[in-house]
Structure formats: C-alpha cells, structure tokens
Design a protein around this motif. Structure first.
Motif, PDB file in Angstrom:
ATOM      1  N   ILE A  18     -82.342  49.753 -16.069  1.00  0.00           N
ATOM      2  CA  ILE A  18     -81.983  51.086 -16.200  1.00  0.00           C
ATOM      3  C   ILE A  18     -82.950  51.888 -15.192  1.00  0.00           C
ATOM      4  O   ILE A  18     -82.337  52.787 -14.147  1.00  0.00           O
ATOM      5  CB  ILE A  18     -82.216  51.883 -17.552  1.00  0.00           C
ATOM      6  N   VAL A  19     -84.035  51.625 -15.016  1.00  0.00           N
ATOM      7  CA  VAL A  19     -85.108  52.255 -14.147  1.00  0.00           C
ATOM      8  C   VAL A  19     -84.770  51.829 -12.577  1.00  0.00           C
ATOM      9  O   VAL A  19     -84.608  52.597 -11.878  1.00  0.00           O
ATOM     10  CB  VAL A  19     -86.571  51.660 -14.405  1.00  0.00           C
ATOM     11  N   MET A  20     -84.325  50.647 -12.421  1.00  0.00           N
ATOM     12  CA  MET A  20     -84.098  50.237 -11.146  1.00  0.00           C
ATOM     13  C   MET A  20     -82.927  50.743 -10.519  1.00  0.00           C
ATOM     14  O   MET A  20     -82.597  51.175  -9.394  1.00  0.00           O
ATOM     15  CB  MET A  20     -84.084  48.675 -10.929  1.00  0.00           C
ATOM     16  N   SER A  21     -81.854  50.852 -11.488  1.00  0.00           N
ATOM     17  CA  SER A  21     -80.537  51.456 -11.098  1.00  0.00           C
ATOM     18  C   SER A  21     -80.851  52.837 -10.913  1.00  0.00           C
ATOM     19  O   SER A  21     -80.250  53.644  -9.794  1.00  0.00           O
ATOM     20  CB  SER A  21     -79.722  51.310 -12.310  1.00  0.00           C
ATOM     21  N   ALA A  22     -81.635  53.715 -11.744  1.00  0.00           N
ATOM     22  CA  ALA A  22     -81.634  54.981 -11.468  1.00  0.00           C
ATOM     23  C   ALA A  22     -82.512  55.429 -10.215  1.00  0.00           C
ATOM     24  O   ALA A  22     -82.030  55.973  -9.402  1.00  0.00           O
ATOM     25  CB  ALA A  22     -82.550  55.577 -12.776  1.00  0.00           C
ATOM     26  N   ALA A  23     -83.395  54.289 -10.020  1.00  0.00           N
ATOM     27  CA  ALA A  23     -84.277  54.766  -8.397  1.00  0.00           C
ATOM     28  C   ALA A  23     -83.626  54.478  -7.351  1.00  0.00           C
ATOM     29  O   ALA A  23     -83.497  55.169  -6.467  1.00  0.00           O
ATOM     30  CB  ALA A  23     -85.520  53.686  -8.769  1.00  0.00           C
ATOM     31  N   ILE A  24     -82.738  53.313  -7.379  1.00  0.00           N
ATOM     32  CA  ILE A  24     -81.911  52.996  -6.277  1.00  0.00           C
ATOM     33  C   ILE A  24     -80.817  54.142  -6.053  1.00  0.00           C
ATOM     34  O   ILE A  24     -80.549  54.661  -5.167  1.00  0.00           O
ATOM     35  CB  ILE A  24     -81.572  51.828  -6.111  1.00  0.00           C
ATOM     36  N   LEU A  25     -80.011  54.539  -7.034  1.00  0.00           N
ATOM     37  CA  LEU A  25     -79.040  55.560  -6.985  1.00  0.00           C
ATOM     38  C   LEU A  25     -79.758  56.861  -6.563  1.00  0.00           C
ATOM     39  O   LEU A  25     -79.037  57.497  -5.691  1.00  0.00           O
ATOM     40  CB  LEU A  25     -78.180  55.780  -8.337  1.00  0.00           C
ATOM     41  N   ALA A  26     -80.893  57.178  -6.859  1.00  0.00           N
ATOM     42  CA  ALA A  26     -81.466  58.448  -6.448  1.00  0.00           C
ATOM     43  C   ALA A  26     -81.864  58.346  -5.090  1.00  0.00           C
ATOM     44  O   ALA A  26     -81.653  59.273  -4.326  1.00  0.00           O
ATOM     45  CB  ALA A  26     -82.724  58.740  -7.379  1.00  0.00           C
ATOM     46  N   LEU A  27     -82.287  56.925  -4.756  1.00  0.00           N
ATOM     47  CA  LEU A  27     -82.672  56.699  -3.261  1.00  0.00           C
ATOM     48  C   LEU A  27     -81.509  57.002  -2.323  1.00  0.00           C
ATOM     49  O   LEU A  27     -81.568  57.630  -1.175  1.00  0.00           O
ATOM     50  CB  LEU A  27     -83.080  55.427  -3.182  1.00  0.00           C
ATOM     51  N   PHE A  28     -80.248  56.719  -2.684  1.00  0.00           N
ATOM     52  CA  PHE A  28     -79.035  56.668  -1.862  1.00  0.00           C
ATOM     53  C   PHE A  28     -78.652  57.908  -2.188  1.00  0.00           C
ATOM     54  O   PHE A  28     -77.561  58.401  -1.472  1.00  0.00           O
ATOM     55  CB  PHE A  28     -77.914  55.772  -2.471  1.00  0.00           C
ATOM     56  N   GLY A  29     -79.349  59.169  -2.956  1.00  0.00           N
ATOM     57  CA  GLY A  29     -78.585  60.327  -3.002  1.00  0.00           C
ATOM     58  C   GLY A  29     -77.248  60.486  -3.800  1.00  0.00           C
ATOM     59  O   GLY A  29     -76.510  61.348  -3.719  1.00  0.00           O
ATOM     60  N   ASP A  30     -77.261  59.303  -4.460  1.00  0.00           N
ATOM     61  CA  ASP A  30     -75.977  59.400  -5.473  1.00  0.00           C
ATOM     62  C   ASP A  30     -75.911  60.274  -6.805  1.00  0.00           C
ATOM     63  O   ASP A  30     -75.093  60.800  -7.157  1.00  0.00           O
ATOM     64  CB  ASP A  30     -75.429  57.963  -5.744  1.00  0.00           C
ATOM     65  N   ILE A  31     -77.458  60.142  -7.148  1.00  0.00           N
ATOM     66  CA  ILE A  31     -77.539  61.110  -8.259  1.00  0.00           C
ATOM     67  C   ILE A  31     -78.557  61.927  -7.635  1.00  0.00           C
ATOM     68  O   ILE A  31     -79.722  61.667  -6.976  1.00  0.00           O
ATOM     69  CB  ILE A  31     -78.007  60.450  -9.403  1.00  0.00           C
ATOM     70  N   LYS A  32     -78.492  63.324  -8.208  1.00  0.00           N
ATOM     71  CA  LYS A  32     -79.570  64.277  -7.376  1.00  0.00           C
ATOM     72  C   LYS A  32     -79.910  65.139  -8.895  1.00  0.00           C
ATOM     73  O   LYS A  32     -79.018  65.070  -9.832  1.00  0.00           O
ATOM     74  CB  LYS A  32     -78.820  65.460  -6.435  1.00  0.00           C
ATOM     75  N   LEU A  33     -80.877  66.035  -8.492  1.00  0.00           N
ATOM     76  CA  LEU A  33     -81.292  66.604  -9.808  1.00  0.00           C
ATOM     77  C   LEU A  33     -80.175  67.661 -10.100  1.00  0.00           C
ATOM     78  O   LEU A  33     -80.074  67.828 -11.453  1.00  0.00           O
ATOM     79  CB  LEU A  33     -82.540  67.531  -9.496  1.00  0.00           C
ATOM     80  N   ASP A  34     -79.346  68.078  -9.428  1.00  0.00           N
ATOM     81  CA  ASP A  34     -78.138  68.927  -9.936  1.00  0.00           C
ATOM     82  C   ASP A  34     -77.153  68.289 -10.396  1.00  0.00           C
ATOM     83  O   ASP A  34     -75.984  68.784 -10.734  1.00  0.00           O
ATOM     84  CB  ASP A  34     -77.977  70.027  -8.885  1.00  0.00           C
ATOM     85  N   THR A  35     -77.021  66.857 -10.442  1.00  0.00           N
ATOM     86  CA  THR A  35     -75.917  66.139 -10.772  1.00  0.00           C
ATOM     87  C   THR A  35     -75.766  66.334 -12.324  1.00  0.00           C
ATOM     88  O   THR A  35     -76.617  66.472 -13.077  1.00  0.00           O
ATOM     89  CB  THR A  35     -76.033  64.674 -10.674  1.00  0.00           C
TER      90      THR A  35
END
Lengths: 303, 136
Positions: free
Chosen positions: A94-111
């Motif tokens: 979960i942590v790695m997925s969240a971190a990498i998706l956030a790194l790629f800008g696929d999830i942002k704070l306003d998602t």
C-alpha cells in the motif's frame, strides 16, 4: 540491556528486520512497477465495481499468509509470524503504491478520496505479492536458502498435523496442494500484469478458434517444458522409471486448469466478462492463461 | 508431491491417489475445453457483425435528456470502433442528433451506452442505429 552480549543480540534482530523491510520494499517496486505504470490499471481504480475490488483485496489476505509461510521476511516458523509478514507485506504494498502513484502525479492532494483509494488498493495487491517475493528472490546467500528450505520442510509437516480440517490428512497431499497454490500465485501475478490492458481482449477478438486451440497446446507445452525439460535452476527431476506423462497428468494439466481458473477470476474482477458470450469469455481466458501458464511454471521453479 | 531438498526437487514415485484424481479431473476439463473450441472452429461460420439496438430507458438530466440503450452483436465476428448515432425525429425529420463510439461490441455479446440530447424527445420518435465499425 545490562550485558554487552544481550545488547548485541537485540541490535542484530532489528537490523535484519530492517533489511527484510528494505528487500520487501524493493520487491514491491520491482514487481509492482509494470502495473504502476499501466494506464488501464489507474482507470480500473475508479471504475472497478467496489464489491469486486473488495473481494480481490480480501482474497489477497490468505494468499499472502500462505505465501509468507513459504517465503517470509524472516524465516517464519509459526502461523503468527506468517500473519505478521503478510500484514507487513500488504502495508508495504500500500505504501509503495501510494508513494509511486504520488511520484507520477497520478494521485494528487485534490484527487477525490474514492478514486485515490481505488487506485492505491488495486495496485497494492500485486505490490504486496512483490514485497513477499522480494524477500525470496533478492534474498541473501545460497546457504540461507537451503536453511530456509529445511526449515520450511519441517514446518510443513507440523502444519499438516495441525491442519486437521483439510480434506486430505496426508502430508504428501499438502505438499501437492502447496505446489498447486504456488502455481496459482504465479499465474495470478502475471495475470494481474497483463489482464488490465486492452490487448488481452483485442487479441481474443483477433484470434480464430484455431488460434485458440494452438494457444492451449502451446501453453501446456511451455508449462511442462519449463518445469521438466529446460534445465533451469530448480528444474524438477523425474525418477528414472516414471514415464513423462505421470508428471504431465499430475502437475501440468492441473496447473493449466489453475491458470485458467485464475484467468477467469481476474477477467471477472476487471469486468472483462460482463455481457459477454461464453465462447468469448473462454477465448479471452485462453489468451490470459498463456502468460498465466508461464507464471505458474516459473513459480514452481523459483519459490 | 515434490520433495524439496538440497539437490534438485524430484517427484515421488508413489503419488497419493488425490494427485491422480486431480490430474484426471484436469485432463477432463482440458479435453472439454479443447473440444468446445474445436467444435467452434469447425462449425462456426464467419458472419460479419450484425447489430440490434434496444432502448432500455431514459431520464431527464441536468441540461437535457438521457436515452440509455443496449447494442447487441448477434454475429460471430467482433466489431471495433462501432459508431452509433441517435436522432430525434419530428415528423420524419431529424431535429437533433447525438453520436457515441463503442470501442468493441464483441461477437454474440452486448454493450450498453447512452445518448445525451439537449431536449426531452417526449412524443417524438428516437432512432438509434449503428452507422459503421472497423474490424479489430
């Protein structure tokens, strides 16, 4: 912590645990990155029906526990440790997925929260399997592995006695079911890689039934060849007086059925079977069972 | 079963009956599957895609009206990029049209979608038809 010796022992433990965590994180990344960079899987994160996602997330728990029992962050000897390792692997996923998706800008704070949750959750499943595999594949020296195998062998017998609910009390068969389980994990892992892409259904539309027939034969042949013929490390030997078709019937064919079943499950999870004719379902399952069969065979060799 | 030891894993010589039972069960399934696909391969005629469209519902939405429909492909060949056009007809003349493209309408299967019109059709006729497709 009074004596030096005790202190050394205490220091040794967290250090090897941290190394295990690092390997897990590396494994989650190594095995998870193809999926983290697949657009269809991001999209599935928000349109997958929630009950299917829920089922996948729940099904992942026993899978991780059983897998942890086989390859843990540390040499596991009890179910409690297997549960602990599985939990850690899931969390790492979960942590790695969240971190990498956030790194790629696929999830942002306003998602939107639901979309963020869906994207991370669906990625966490392959990443958590990767986290556990990271321990076994990126693991230490070969001496370690042999010790592991011995420990697991002894361990397996203990479980058999404890696991009275099993339909087959015989220890032989628990190893057999474990072998089938490993094939299921391998198939599931490669299927999760491939299934979300549109190519799977596109290929099934392009194929004629003749192509499908050929694919079935090739998949089975590859499965058998991987494990028994091509001399990889971990290749299985047959006793000399056993004809080849013994292993073919006892391992390869059940393995292919396992791969087919996993393919159908993954296709259903991703909504690829909805409103589809049975023949089309079968065709796409045959396409997906091709990588599944390779994954299943590879799992038997590696794990 | 498989014995895992320091040497190469090797299969035992006297497997449990359950292994054979699983093997035979799997063989039956595999043969059944091959048979199914084989029969399909032999008897199936190659029919070009043929669509049937059925309107399944409609409701007012913000700024317009939604008409939901199913598109079924009765033939044995899958169609890709199926363009479906919907028109509101007023005494035989189209007063408004909408268009939607389906990535795939698989053989003998159906897909569903919706047309969004700016006005409610009311008593007027709604005509939805497929206007083109490509082979996958």
């Amino acid at each position: 912590m009074g004596s030096v010796a005790a202190e050394g022992g205490l220091r040794e433990e967290p250090r090897s645990f941290l190394i295990g965590l690092g390997r897990g994180a590396a494994g989650a990344m190594l095995f998870g990155i193809p999926m983290l960079m697949t657009m269809e899987l991001w999209q599935l994160g928000f349109y997958i029906e929630r009950y299917r996602l829920f089922l996948l997330l729940v099904a992942n728990i026993p899978l991780l526990v059983l897998l942890a029992d086989r390859v843990g962050f540390e040499r596991t000897s009890t179910w409690r440790e297997a549960w602990r390792d599985a939990t850690i692997a899931y969390a790492l996923g979960i942590v790695m997925s969240a971190a990498i998706l956030a790194l790629f800008g696929d999830i942002k704070l306003d998602t939107p929260f639901s979309e963020m949750l869906g994207k991370i959750a669906i990625q966490a499943v392959p990443a958590s399997i990767g986290a556990l595999l990271g321990r076994s594949q990126l693991g230490g020296s070969s001496g370690d592995d042999e010790e592991d195998n011995e420990a697991e062998g002894a361990d397996g017998n203990d479980e058999d006695k404890g696991d009275g609910g099993d339909a087959v009390p015989d220890q032989l068969s628990t190893s057999y079911s474990r072998e089938l389980f490993l094939m299921a994990v391998g198939a599931l892992f490669l299927n999760l890689n491939v299934a979300p892409t549109e190519e799977v259904i596109l290929i099934s539309y392009k194929m004629t039934p003749w192509h499908a027939l050929a694919t079935i034969f090739v998949s089975i042949a590859i499965m058998h060849g991987f494990v028994y013929a091509v001399a990889f490390k971990g290749t299985h030997e047959l006793p000399e007086d056993t004809p080849w078709w013994h292993a073919f019937f006892r391992f390869t064919l059940p393995g292919y059925i396992v791969a087919m079943a996993i393919s159908l499950y993954v296709l259903w999870t991703f909504g690829r079977l909805d409103d589809t004719a049975p023949t089309q379902m079968l065709m796409s399952a045959i396409v997906l069972a091709f990588p599944g069969a390779i994954g299943a065979a590879a799992a038997r060799l590696m794990l | 079963m498989t014995e895992i030891s320091r040497k190469q894993p090797s299969e035992t010589e006297d497997p449990h009956w359950i292994e054979w039972a699983t093997g035979i069960f799997s063989a039956v399934l595999v043969v059944g599957m091959i048979g199914w696909v084989g029969v399909e391969a032999i008897v199936e005629e190659d029919q070009p895609p043929e669509f049937g469209i059925a309107i399944t519902g409609g409701n007012a939405i913000a700024g317009g009206y939604r008409v939901e429909f199913d598109i079924a492909n009765r033939a044995t060949r899958t169609a890709a990029a199926v363009v479906v056009r919907g028109e509101i007809l007023d005494q035989g003349k189209a007063v408004e049209d909408a268009e939607v493209t389906f990535d795939y309408v698989p053989a003998q299967s159906k897909s569903s979608g919706a047309m969004l019109f700016s006005a409610e059709p009311g008593q007027r006729e709604v005509r939805i038809r497929a206007v083109g497709y490509s082979d996958p």
